[in-house]
Write an enzyme that holds these catalytic residues in place. Structure first.
Site: not given
Length: 395
Positions: A61, A64, A121, A223
């Site tokens: 992730s 992202k 997320s 993140k």
């Protein structure tokens, strides 16, 4: 009745076998994984520590972050607005967790989709943004890879907007540090969103996966990511005493080990920067005449840079340097690196645009050519070579 019990028993046995296979596979993946880490000074791009930083691996992730970078760019240019409503396709609705649980045919605000990516997320929201900006997630992923190359992420390929498993989707810790720095410098107005600890949507409240926001003094983003193949990844940033670091670590077997390592890294980095600033000696001999060397061999082996401009905006400084480099008459100058150097001037920050790593004659010829075109420039001897160019691109 006996047949029914036998059917149930066979089903349970099959589930147990499948679970065992998955458990063994996950353990095998975890056993062969190494850890990749890097930490940079966010203001200069200098690498403070690194380990396996160029090993290509699955970003999960962390992907992202690029979806958000492109979204922030579209917001900055007025292509979309935070209050715009984006449609949810069947593809988006069918994305596997983590997700908000959007239904096909409904719409979601850009702002909510952005916050869902940062805090939850949410994979369904990543696809919504990708389709809204790229018409299809496949086309958006091509743009993601193109932008990555423009930022200097030389070892990164994106195949989707969320980080869901794809064997061809890989990156490195160094590239993720470059992306983190780009988000921080290029979009300061949106970067602050990464410090959000909770987000409410559809009557539910979601809490951040980034525990450093609560447990590490000065942390304010960015993140986390996880898949079985990737392990536990994180890109995060923190500031103390006027210094900021951006740190990345990838491939951990547990959240606890990941968070412990990143916290140790940032503590060491911030302490190192604070100590270095305190130990800077005052320039007691600044007015004494400088000694000059007449050794031409020494001068020829030095690395030189051309400062071509100074701007109040990082993106403008980078764009100008790239344009100047592209128009250079000397081929080696057109292939040289770009360095955007932030310098504090009172309360403001000035970004100096530089073309770096040149020979003295190359720098002189290029600067003289620029001056003939009424463009200002300064040839400067390099005292150190930047180890990481935060927004490097060979255009």
């Amino acid at each position: 009745m006996i047949k029914n019990y036998r059917h149930i028993y066979n089903s349970l046995f099959a589930i147990t076998i499948i679970g065992s296979i998955l458990f063994c596979t996950n353990n095998a993946e975890a056993a062969k994984r190494t850890i990749s880490s890097i930490m940079i000074d966010a203001e200069t791009g200098d690498v403070l520590s690194a380990s396996n930083a160029d090993e290509r691996r699955y970003p999960a992730s962390l992907t992202k972050m690029m979806t958000l970078y492109i979204t922030f760019n579209a917001l900055d240019k007025g292509i979309i607005k935070m209050e715009d409503m984006l449609p949810v396709s069947r593809t988006a609705a069918n994305r596997s967790p983590s997700k908000l649980g959007l239904r096909a045919g409904e719409k979601i605000k850009v702002k909510d989709a952005v916050m869902a990516l940062i805090v939850k997320s949410a994979n369904d929201c990543a696809t919504v943004l990708a389709e809204g900006l790229g018409y299809s997630e496949e086309r958006f992923a091509q743009t993601m890879t193109k932008v990555a190359k423009e930022l200097g992420m030389k070892s990164t390929t994106f195949k989707n907007a969320s980080g869901l498993p794809n064997k061809a989707q890989k990156s490195t810790a160094r590239d993720m540090a470059i992306l983190g720095a780009a988000l921080y410098h290029h979009f300061p107005q949106y970067y602050k969103l990464f410090s959000t600890k909770k987000f409410s949507y559809g009557g539910r409240t979601y809490y951040t996966h980034n525990h450093l926001l609560k447990n590490f003094a000065g942390a304010d983003g960015m993140k986390t990511g996880f898949t079985n193949a990737a392990g536990y990844n994180i890109v995060t940033s923190a500031q103390r005493n006027g210094h900021r670091v951006i740190a990345v670590t990838m491939g951990h077997n547990t959240i606890k080990s990941r968070d412990k390592q990143i916290a140790n890294m940032m503590n060491k980095g911030l302490n190192k920067l604070t100590l270095a600033s305190k130990m800077e000696a005052p320039k007691l001999y600044a007015e004494l005449p400088k000694q000059h060397t007449h050794n031409k061999k020494i001068q020829a082996n030095k690395k030189w840079s051309i400062q071509v401009g100074a701007f109040s905006n990082y993106a403008k400084a980078r764009s100008y340097a790239l344009n100047i480099r592209k128009q250079a008459q000397i081929a080696s100058v057109r292939q040289a690196d770009i360095d955007i150097e932030p310098t504090k001037k009172g309360a403001a920050v000035i970004y100096r645009s530089k073309i770096i790593g040149l020979k003295k004659n190359e720098a002189d010829k290029t600067c003289n050519s620029l001056k003939r075109s009424n463009k200002s420039c300064i040839v400067v001897a390099m005292t150190k070579t930047p180890q990481l160019a935060m927004a490097e691109s060979k255009q």
